[in-house]
Design a protein around this motif. Structure first.
Motif, PDB file in Angstrom:
ATOM      1  N   ARG A   1       0.847  -1.191   0.000  1.00  0.00           N
ATOM      2  CA  ARG A   1       0.000   0.000   0.000  1.00  0.00           C
ATOM      3  C   ARG A   1       0.887   1.247   0.000  1.00  0.00           C
ATOM      4  NH1 ARG A   1      -3.673   0.096   5.148  1.00  0.00           N
ATOM      5  NH2 ARG A   1      -1.620   0.045   6.130  1.00  0.00           N
ATOM      6  N   LEU A   2       0.363   2.332  -0.551  1.00  0.00           N
ATOM      7  CA  LEU A   2       1.014   3.636  -0.481  1.00  0.00           C
ATOM      8  C   LEU A   2       0.232   4.515   0.480  1.00  0.00           C
ATOM      9  CD1 LEU A   2       2.835   6.005  -1.320  1.00  0.00           C
ATOM     10  CD2 LEU A   2       1.366   6.342  -3.311  1.00  0.00           C
ATOM     11  N   LEU A   3       0.928   5.074   1.468  1.00  0.00           N
ATOM     12  CA  LEU A   3       0.302   5.991   2.418  1.00  0.00           C
ATOM     13  C   LEU A   3       1.004   7.340   2.336  1.00  0.00           C
ATOM     14  CD1 LEU A   3      -1.703   6.529   4.733  1.00  0.00           C
ATOM     15  CD2 LEU A   3       0.103   5.776   6.324  1.00  0.00           C
ATOM     16  N   LEU A   4       0.264   8.355   1.894  1.00  0.00           N
ATOM     17  CA  LEU A   4       0.749   9.730   1.924  1.00  0.00           C
ATOM     18  C   LEU A   4       0.391  10.334   3.270  1.00  0.00           C
ATOM     19  CD1 LEU A   4      -0.489  10.975  -1.577  1.00  0.00           C
ATOM     20  CD2 LEU A   4       1.730   9.968  -0.997  1.00  0.00           C
ATOM     21  N   VAL A   5       1.348  10.966   3.927  1.00  0.00           N
ATOM     22  CA  VAL A   5       1.069  11.595   5.220  1.00  0.00           C
ATOM     23  C   VAL A   5       1.312  13.091   5.081  1.00  0.00           C
ATOM     24  CG1 VAL A   5       1.533  11.639   7.680  1.00  0.00           C
ATOM     25  CG2 VAL A   5       1.812   9.501   6.411  1.00  0.00           C
ATOM     26  N   ALA A   6       0.266  13.875   5.267  1.00  0.00           N
ATOM     27  CA  ALA A   6       0.328  15.329   5.143  1.00  0.00           C
ATOM     28  C   ALA A   6       0.051  15.981   6.492  1.00  0.00           C
ATOM     29  CB  ALA A   6      -0.667  15.812   4.090  1.00  0.00           C
ATOM     30  N   HIS A   7       0.182  17.301   6.528  1.00  0.00           N
ATOM     31  CA  HIS A   7      -0.012  18.015   7.790  1.00  0.00           C
ATOM     32  C   HIS A   7      -1.470  18.034   8.224  1.00  0.00           C
ATOM     33  CE1 HIS A   7      -0.582  21.409  10.560  1.00  0.00           C
ATOM     34  NE2 HIS A   7       0.669  21.184  10.926  1.00  0.00           N
ATOM     35  N   GLY A   8      -2.355  18.377   7.299  1.00  0.00           N
ATOM     36  CA  GLY A   8      -3.762  18.599   7.644  1.00  0.00           C
ATOM     37  C   GLY A   8      -4.068  20.084   7.681  1.00  0.00           C
ATOM     38  N   THR A   9      -5.286  20.459   7.329  1.00  0.00           N
ATOM     39  CA  THR A   9      -5.664  21.866   7.275  1.00  0.00           C
ATOM     40  C   THR A   9      -7.159  22.027   7.536  1.00  0.00           C
ATOM     41  OG1 THR A   9      -5.767  23.822   5.832  1.00  0.00           O
ATOM     42  CG2 THR A   9      -5.967  21.677   4.757  1.00  0.00           C
ATOM     43  N   ARG A  10      -7.525  23.173   8.081  1.00  0.00           N
ATOM     44  CA  ARG A  10      -8.943  23.509   8.255  1.00  0.00           C
ATOM     45  C   ARG A  10      -9.517  24.173   7.008  1.00  0.00           C
ATOM     46  NH1 ARG A  10      -6.534  24.376  13.213  1.00  0.00           N
ATOM     47  NH2 ARG A  10      -7.471  23.199  14.936  1.00  0.00           N
ATOM     48  N   SER A  11      -8.655  24.536   6.077  1.00  0.00           N
ATOM     49  CA  SER A  11      -9.085  25.204   4.849  1.00  0.00           C
ATOM     50  C   SER A  11      -9.804  24.219   3.930  1.00  0.00           C
ATOM     51  CB  SER A  11      -7.867  25.793   4.128  1.00  0.00           C
ATOM     52  OG  SER A  11      -8.164  26.117   2.791  1.00  0.00           O
ATOM     53  N   SER A  12     -11.012  24.574   3.522  1.00  0.00           N
ATOM     54  CA  SER A  12     -11.748  23.693   2.609  1.00  0.00           C
ATOM     55  C   SER A  12     -11.029  23.601   1.264  1.00  0.00           C
ATOM     56  CB  SER A  12     -13.182  24.195   2.416  1.00  0.00           C
ATOM     57  OG  SER A  12     -13.200  25.528   1.933  1.00  0.00           O
ATOM     58  N   ALA A  13     -10.445  24.722   0.810  1.00  0.00           N
ATOM     59  CA  ALA A  13      -9.687  24.699  -0.445  1.00  0.00           C
ATOM     60  C   ALA A  13      -8.455  23.812  -0.304  1.00  0.00           C
ATOM     61  CB  ALA A  13      -9.276  26.114  -0.848  1.00  0.00           C
TER      62      ALA A  13
END
Length: 263
Positions: A21-33
């Motif tokens: 499997r490939l798992l991308l891990v990002a920061h996360g954001t409250r911005s809908s865009a």
């Protein structure tokens, strides 16, 4: 203006069995865009693997692609990795810092199943080309382009992360042929606003903010409002970014043991 030539990849030797499997891990954001853009990043990566994987694998050998977050959004990488499925983890961060070295690395270290952790995205040739293209698309190159550029990053207390941004700024200056200053939306100095002001004081008339971020949101808004004459959009799901994600996966795929019986 020239862009760097990418290294010639060495195709990995794959078995005919299931792929990690490939798992991308990002920061996360409250911005809908921002959430929409990161969803596009995952979608475009899935589409690439559903095709021919850059010509290296047939479409009949699929790759499961998922995304996790270290802040604001869920699930975290530890929750995804808890199922023990063999996984290649790619930190979707442009520079290193606590989230990469502690949050992502810690989740991989504690995972019950086989995991291969790739480097973060860094200053790879694909990143450089994507930045140059974003600047060109925004009117920042050519005869009427910018005479100075601020490479605007999120910012980190990690000195190595700050150094990455400054080194990339030096690389961009060589490519673009104009001064490029590395600056930050928060935490580190100089701030993007201060960097723009300093370039103005040096007599530069058309300054571009080259947004060194993956997605819209709080930091991107700060950079866009730092006083530059133009600001590029975040890199997002630029084709070069997808190319880099696919390359990272292929480089680390064989480091993950997969049970040919189906995990």
């Amino acid at each position: 203006m020239t862009t760097p030539t990418p290294p010639t990849p060495t195709p990995a030797q794959h078995s005919a069995g299931p792929r990690p499997r490939l798992l991308l891990v990002a920061h996360g954001t409250r911005s809908s865009a921002g959430r929409r853009e990161l969803s596009r990043l995952l979608l475009e990566t899935r589409k690439r693997f559903a095709g021919a994987d850059g010509g290296a694998r047939p479409a009949t050998t699929p790759v499961e692609c998922r995304m996790a977050w270290v802040d604001v959004q869920t699930p975290g990488p530890d929750k995804v990795l808890a199922d023990g499925v063999p996984t290649v983890v790619i930190p979707a961060f442009l520079a290193r810092g606590y989230h990469v070295t502690e949050d992502v690395a810690g989740a991989c270290r504690d995972a019950p199943g086989p995991v291969a952790l790739t480097p973060h995205l860094g200053a790879e040739p694909e990143i450089v080309r994507a930045l140059v293209q974003r600047l060109a698309e925004s009117g920042g190159t050519g005869a009427f382009g910018a005479d100075a550029v601020v490479l605007g990053a999120a910012g980190s207390r990690d000195e190595a992360s700050q150094a990455e941004t400054r080194e990339l700024a030096a690389t961009m200056s060589e490519i673009l042929g104009v001064p490029v200053t590395g600056a930050f939306a928060s935490t580190a100095a100089p701030t993007a606003t201060d960097a723009v002001a300093a370039l103005r004081a040096d007599g530069h008339r058309r300054i571009a903010m080259l947004t060194h971020l993956l997605a819209p949101g709080f930091f991107a808004d700060r950079l866009a409002n730092a006083g530059a004459d133009l600001a590029t959009p975040p890199l997002g799901a630029h084709p070069e970014i997808i190319d880099l994600l696919v390359r990272r996966y292929r480089e680390y795929e064989n480091e993950v043991g997969v049970d040919p019986a189906g995990q």
